[in-house]
Design a protein around this motif. Sequence first.
Motif, PDB file in Angstrom:
ATOM      1  N   THR A  40      16.838  25.149  41.930  1.00 36.16           N
ATOM      2  CA  THR A  40      18.117  25.622  41.355  1.00 36.16           C
ATOM      3  C   THR A  40      18.621  24.558  40.387  1.00 36.16           C
ATOM      4  OG1 THR A  40      18.626  26.826  43.377  1.00 36.16           O
ATOM      5  CG2 THR A  40      20.462  26.353  41.864  1.00 36.16           C
ATOM      6  N   PRO A  41      18.846  24.900  39.170  1.00 37.05           N
ATOM      7  CA  PRO A  41      19.269  23.886  38.194  1.00 37.05           C
ATOM      8  C   PRO A  41      20.692  23.409  38.474  1.00 37.05           C
ATOM      9  CG  PRO A  41      19.257  26.055  37.185  1.00 37.05           C
ATOM     10  CD  PRO A  41      18.659  26.238  38.551  1.00 37.05           C
ATOM     11  N   LEU A  42      20.984  22.189  38.207  1.00 35.04           N
ATOM     12  CA  LEU A  42      22.301  21.586  38.411  1.00 35.04           C
ATOM     13  C   LEU A  42      23.213  21.972  37.248  1.00 35.04           C
ATOM     14  CD1 LEU A  42      23.726  19.577  40.384  1.00 35.04           C
ATOM     15  CD2 LEU A  42      23.189  17.785  38.717  1.00 35.04           C
ATOM     16  N   PRO A  43      24.451  22.480  37.563  1.00 32.80           N
ATOM     17  CA  PRO A  43      25.369  22.850  36.467  1.00 32.80           C
ATOM     18  C   PRO A  43      25.795  21.614  35.679  1.00 32.80           C
ATOM     19  CG  PRO A  43      26.473  22.976  38.575  1.00 32.80           C
ATOM     20  CD  PRO A  43      25.035  22.766  38.886  1.00 32.80           C
ATOM     21  N   THR A  44      26.054  21.831  34.427  1.00 37.13           N
ATOM     22  CA  THR A  44      26.474  20.738  33.539  1.00 37.13           C
ATOM     23  C   THR A  44      27.990  20.645  33.409  1.00 37.13           C
ATOM     24  OG1 THR A  44      26.239  22.195  31.631  1.00 37.13           O
ATOM     25  CG2 THR A  44      24.309  20.872  32.243  1.00 37.13           C
ATOM     26  N   ARG A  45      28.745  21.626  33.910  1.00 35.39           N
ATOM     27  CA  ARG A  45      30.221  21.639  33.792  1.00 35.39           C
ATOM     28  C   ARG A  45      30.862  21.800  35.166  1.00 35.39           C
ATOM     29  NH1 ARG A  45      32.215  22.405  28.628  1.00 35.39           N
ATOM     30  NH2 ARG A  45      30.632  22.783  27.009  1.00 35.39           N
ATOM     31  N   TRP A  46      32.091  21.233  35.254  1.00 37.72           N
ATOM     32  CA  TRP A  46      32.901  21.374  36.470  1.00 37.72           C
ATOM     33  C   TRP A  46      34.318  21.700  36.027  1.00 37.72           C
ATOM     34  CZ3 TRP A  46      32.200  21.832  41.533  1.00 37.72           C
ATOM     35  CH2 TRP A  46      33.280  21.637  42.381  1.00 37.72           C
ATOM     36  N   ARG A  47      34.777  22.919  36.408  1.00 40.41           N
ATOM     37  CA  ARG A  47      36.081  23.425  35.993  1.00 40.41           C
ATOM     38  C   ARG A  47      36.242  23.316  34.476  1.00 40.41           C
ATOM     39  NH1 ARG A  47      40.129  20.900  40.644  1.00 40.41           N
ATOM     40  NH2 ARG A  47      39.106  21.917  42.447  1.00 40.41           N
ATOM     41  N   HIS A  48      35.210  23.887  33.804  1.00 38.76           N
ATOM     42  CA  HIS A  48      35.196  24.008  32.331  1.00 38.76           C
ATOM     43  C   HIS A  48      35.213  22.666  31.623  1.00 38.76           C
ATOM     44  CE1 HIS A  48      35.924  28.246  33.103  1.00 38.76           C
ATOM     45  NE2 HIS A  48      37.013  27.921  33.815  1.00 38.76           N
ATOM     46  N   LYS A  49      34.813  21.611  32.319  1.00 36.77           N
ATOM     47  CA  LYS A  49      34.721  20.308  31.667  1.00 36.77           C
ATOM     48  C   LYS A  49      33.309  19.744  31.903  1.00 36.77           C
ATOM     49  CE  LYS A  49      39.566  18.926  31.961  1.00 36.77           C
ATOM     50  NZ  LYS A  49      40.492  17.877  32.414  1.00 36.77           N
ATOM     51  N   ALA A  87      25.976  14.020  35.483  1.00 37.62           N
ATOM     52  CA  ALA A  87      25.251  14.697  36.556  1.00 37.62           C
ATOM     53  C   ALA A  87      25.553  14.074  37.907  1.00 37.62           C
ATOM     54  CB  ALA A  87      23.749  14.660  36.275  1.00 37.62           C
ATOM     55  N   PHE A  88      25.707  12.731  37.975  1.00 41.67           N
ATOM     56  CA  PHE A  88      25.939  12.116  39.286  1.00 41.67           C
ATOM     57  C   PHE A  88      27.317  12.486  39.828  1.00 41.67           C
ATOM     58  CE2 PHE A  88      27.705   9.118  36.295  1.00 41.67           C
ATOM     59  CZ  PHE A  88      28.813   8.581  36.930  1.00 41.67           C
ATOM     60  N   ILE A  89      28.322  12.713  38.959  1.00 46.58           N
ATOM     61  CA  ILE A  89      29.649  13.120  39.430  1.00 46.58           C
ATOM     62  C   ILE A  89      29.629  14.554  39.925  1.00 46.58           C
ATOM     63  CG2 ILE A  89      32.032  13.494  38.707  1.00 46.58           C
ATOM     64  CD1 ILE A  89      31.747  11.152  36.827  1.00 46.58           C
ATOM     65  N   ILE A  90      28.862  15.399  39.190  1.00 49.48           N
ATOM     66  CA  ILE A  90      28.778  16.804  39.625  1.00 49.48           C
ATOM     67  C   ILE A  90      28.079  16.886  40.972  1.00 49.48           C
ATOM     68  CG2 ILE A  90      27.740  19.033  39.064  1.00 49.48           C
ATOM     69  CD1 ILE A  90      28.225  18.435  36.161  1.00 49.48           C
ATOM     70  N   ARG A  91      27.053  16.053  41.208  1.00 48.74           N
ATOM     71  CA  ARG A  91      26.379  16.062  42.494  1.00 48.74           C
ATOM     72  C   ARG A  91      27.319  15.604  43.599  1.00 48.74           C
ATOM     73  NH1 ARG A  91      20.813  16.255  42.454  1.00 48.74           N
ATOM     74  NH2 ARG A  91      20.755  15.083  44.414  1.00 48.74           N
TER      75      ARG A  91
END
Length: 599
Positions: A563-572, A576-580
């Motif tokens: 499953t690919p890791l999303p590049t955005r969090w709440r439209h920002k 990658a390490f913060i999203i993880r």
Amino acid sequence: MLNGVRVAAAQSLGAQLSACTIMFQAGSRLERDNQLGASHFVRAMSGCSGHAYSLVGKARVLQQRGCYLTCSSDRQTLAFTLRCPFPHFHDLKYFLVDTATRCCFHEWEVSDIKPFIKDNLLRMSSEQRALDLVQKAFWAGPLHQSMFCDEARVDSMSSANLKDFVTNFTPSNCIVTSCGIPFEDTLKLAEGLHLQCDVCCEQEHMFSFPRGGYEWHDLGSGSDTCVAAALLGCGTQDLCCLMKHSILAATWDVLFAQLREGALDRIVRDQTPLGCQTDELYPTYKPFSISYMETGVFGVLAKSHSSNANKVANTAAQLLANVDKLSVEHIDYGKKRLKLNLSINEENCVNISESLGLQMASKVHIDAPLNAYCVIDSIPNEEVLQLAKDIVSRNLRRINVATALNTLKEFKSPPKYISKESIVSNCKIITFSPRSIGFGIEDKPSISRVKQDPLSYIPIINPRSILPIIDTNWRKDEIGLPAIRQEEKQAVRLIVIRRKKMKKHQRNKLWKRMRHRWARIKKRRRQIKEKIFQNELLAMVKAANEFSAEQYVASKIESANHTPLPTRWRHKRLPAFIIRQLLGIDKKINYKHTDVYKA
């Protein structure tokens, strides 16, 4: 065999190396007028490209396995020999077949080998050149043709001439021999030879006859001088007579060695000064007996300094005239020396293979040196002495040797002044006549290469200059020779034209000087590219050998379930390490001492 090829094999005597020879009875005596020197080119191009393997490919494989592929020839035969360990023979025998029967003789390879041929002619030893010249002077017929290419004919040799000469490689002239290789493998190799059908050749039925003559070659000032004197010998068809000539040559070899040792002992006993030892120690005398199918030559080869050539030539002639002055004890020593020479070459697989081919060509069977020893012992010493007397009586019965040697002074030209410019070029010439035992040492005539015009210059007179000029219209309409008066020349573009010509001249000189060096550079580049290409192929083969189907399928399934890791969090867009950390995949780090990260 059914295809006409003759096959023979010799057992190995315990050596680790084996040899296989493909021999053709097509030496220099079969060369036609447009093919003179072709056998020398074929011998030099034995390692060139064939229809199946290239020059670089054969050289690389042979060097890696420590094997050799050579070619040797004389006026009668031409032999290709492969020397290698027996386990490698089954892989390398195709190189031998490709070289002997399927050589391409490309035009560029012929052009590249011509400098090597010229260098080979310059590096030829004086003894080898003297033996070749004495045979050239002795024979009238096909055997008169040298097995070395004349320097004047090297540049005119082409690929078509070599291909025309190779047509003499027919099944009836082919012999396949081996040493240390089973007879079955040798037989399979002979069956795989694809040779063309026999072609009728006029020179095959021509015989050579002895004649009187001489040949000379100038090696320059300060070089060693070799003099060869030859008489009629015997051919290889008569084995008994051939052995008698060999015993006679070995006997004189022993006597010459004793003469040299006696001169050395006399110099040491008499305490001769160092400057006076050259005339007695340096000259060497060697007997030789060269046999072909139907005839042969027997003679003496002498080598000395050029200053002592007159004395050495007289001595060689006297030795040849007194060849019958032997005793029974001398013949016994000669038999022992001949046996020793045969036993020395007993362990050389190449010599055994080639000698076996010569035996098959001559229709003589001597399988081992032990059989040759029996043949030598069966010959009575009295018959060898009678043969020596027959040689002298047959060749010198009408000649007074003392009178022939006294005519040496008549050959010498009167002394004359030699300028400094001609000291190097006008060196002495040594001439020799094998049948008449006549010698001459004379100055080389200096012939000018500049040919003068036999007719003097006669100026052309303009007929119009002696006619009166009557009418201007007649002079305007008349077309005659140009006027004698000096015309003015405009040299506007003379410097430009001269510069252009000089650049062209210098460019031609540069190409002439650097052609071989640039060719070597291009050849080295091609070899480097070939090595890089081979390394790439080896890398591909290694990757293919290391391929695993299970790992390949597992990697494909893993990539499909990933499953690919999303590049955005709440439209920002965030790293990658913060999203993880926000998704709970990794442990959250407390930034700014707060538990909640405010995006």
